[in-house]
Scaffold this active site. Structure first.
Site, PDB file in Angstrom:
ATOM      1  N   LEU A   1       0.850  -1.188   0.000  1.00  0.00           N
ATOM      2  CA  LEU A   1       0.000   0.000   0.000  1.00  0.00           C
ATOM      3  C   LEU A   1       0.887   1.240   0.000  1.00  0.00           C
ATOM      4  O   LEU A   1       1.975   1.241   0.579  1.00  0.00           O
ATOM      5  CB  LEU A   1      -0.891   0.022   1.239  1.00  0.00           C
ATOM      6  CG  LEU A   1      -1.846  -1.155   1.448  1.00  0.00           C
ATOM      7  CD1 LEU A   1      -2.732  -0.878   2.656  1.00  0.00           C
ATOM      8  CD2 LEU A   1      -2.699  -1.415   0.224  1.00  0.00           C
TER       9      LEU A   1
ATOM     10  N   HIS B   1       0.514 -12.229   8.459  1.00  0.00           N
ATOM     11  CA  HIS B   1       1.794 -12.680   7.903  1.00  0.00           C
ATOM     12  C   HIS B   1       2.117 -14.073   8.458  1.00  0.00           C
ATOM     13  O   HIS B   1       2.000 -14.293   9.669  1.00  0.00           O
ATOM     14  CB  HIS B   1       2.901 -11.691   8.263  1.00  0.00           C
ATOM     15  CG  HIS B   1       4.208 -12.058   7.638  1.00  0.00           C
ATOM     16  ND1 HIS B   1       4.431 -11.910   6.284  1.00  0.00           N
ATOM     17  CD2 HIS B   1       5.335 -12.614   8.156  1.00  0.00           C
ATOM     18  CE1 HIS B   1       5.652 -12.345   6.006  1.00  0.00           C
ATOM     19  NE2 HIS B   1       6.219 -12.779   7.121  1.00  0.00           N
TER      20      HIS B   1
END
Ligand code: GRF
Length: 209
Positions: free
Chosen positions: A101, A117
């Site tokens: 992003l 993650h």
């Protein structure tokens, strides 16, 4: 009811876990939209099967124009943000979303974007985290849900869980074991957010009783 947007690029098993938790009422929120950076993402299909609006936004232009990469990234993110604003999105969930992003996006939705993650951050950030863990020879790895900041796999940690690594593990067997934990902790983190129980103080996330 507060609104969730899920950003995806792939098969969407984490998306599925969140859909299931919303449908069962465990998470009290509405999934307003699923946005994919890949047209053929299985995640889009999963969303549609559950009556959730699913949109593909083509990142080709931003990938092709290497020279103006950062401007193009912001342009791409603005297209996503326009969809979020249309639906008054409160929380953005990255679930196997393969693009970084822009700082613009991150700032606009500060402490309102989560990522999962497949490792215990700050160990093994980036791609192939399970392979990195196997190659390093760690005995334990795990999964991390964190708020997103402008650096990759870096923002304040919300929940982590540990997974043992066995001698005979392959990338597939280890990934599978981690994935089970991912689904659990992602659902927990979203639930806590929706209940207003997460307080971010600098790098630390306090979970309120
Ligand atoms: C998961 O391993 C997640 O941790 C990583 O990408 C994978 C996405 O899997 N960020 P899925 O699309 O949710 O099945």
């Amino acid at each position: 009811m507060r609104n969730i947007a899920v950003l995806v690029s792939g098969r969407g098993t984490n998306l599925q876990a969140i859909i299931d938790a919303v449908e069962s009422g465990y998470i009290k929120a509405n999934i307003s939209v699923v946005i994919s950076s890949r047209k053929d993402a299985l995640a889009l299909q999963r969303a549609r099967e559950h009556g959730i609006e699913a949109i593909y936004i083509d990142p080709q232009e931003f990938w092709r124009d290497k020279e103006h990469k950062e401007e193009k990234r912001v342009e791409y993110d603005k297209k996503i943000i326009a969809e979020l604003e249309k639906r008054n999105v409160d929380l953005v969930i990255l679930a196997g979303y393969m693009l970084m992003l822009s700082p613009y996006f991150v700032q606009k939705y500060k402490n309102r974007i989560m990522n999962i993650h497949p490792a215990l951050l700050p160990s093994f950030p980036g791609v192939n985290a399970q392979k990195q863990a196997l190659e390093y020879g760690v005995k334990y790895t795990g999964a991390t849900v964190h708020f997103v900041d402008a650096e990759m796999d870096h923002g304040p940690i919300i929940i982590q869980d540990v997974v043992p690594v066995y001698d005979d593990d392959t990338e597939e067997t280890l990934s599978e074991r981690i994935l089970e934990k991912e689904h659990k902790i992602y659902v927990e983190a979203v639930k806590l957010f929706m209940e207003g129980k997460l307080r971010v103080e600098n790098r630390k996330v306090k979970i309120l009783k």
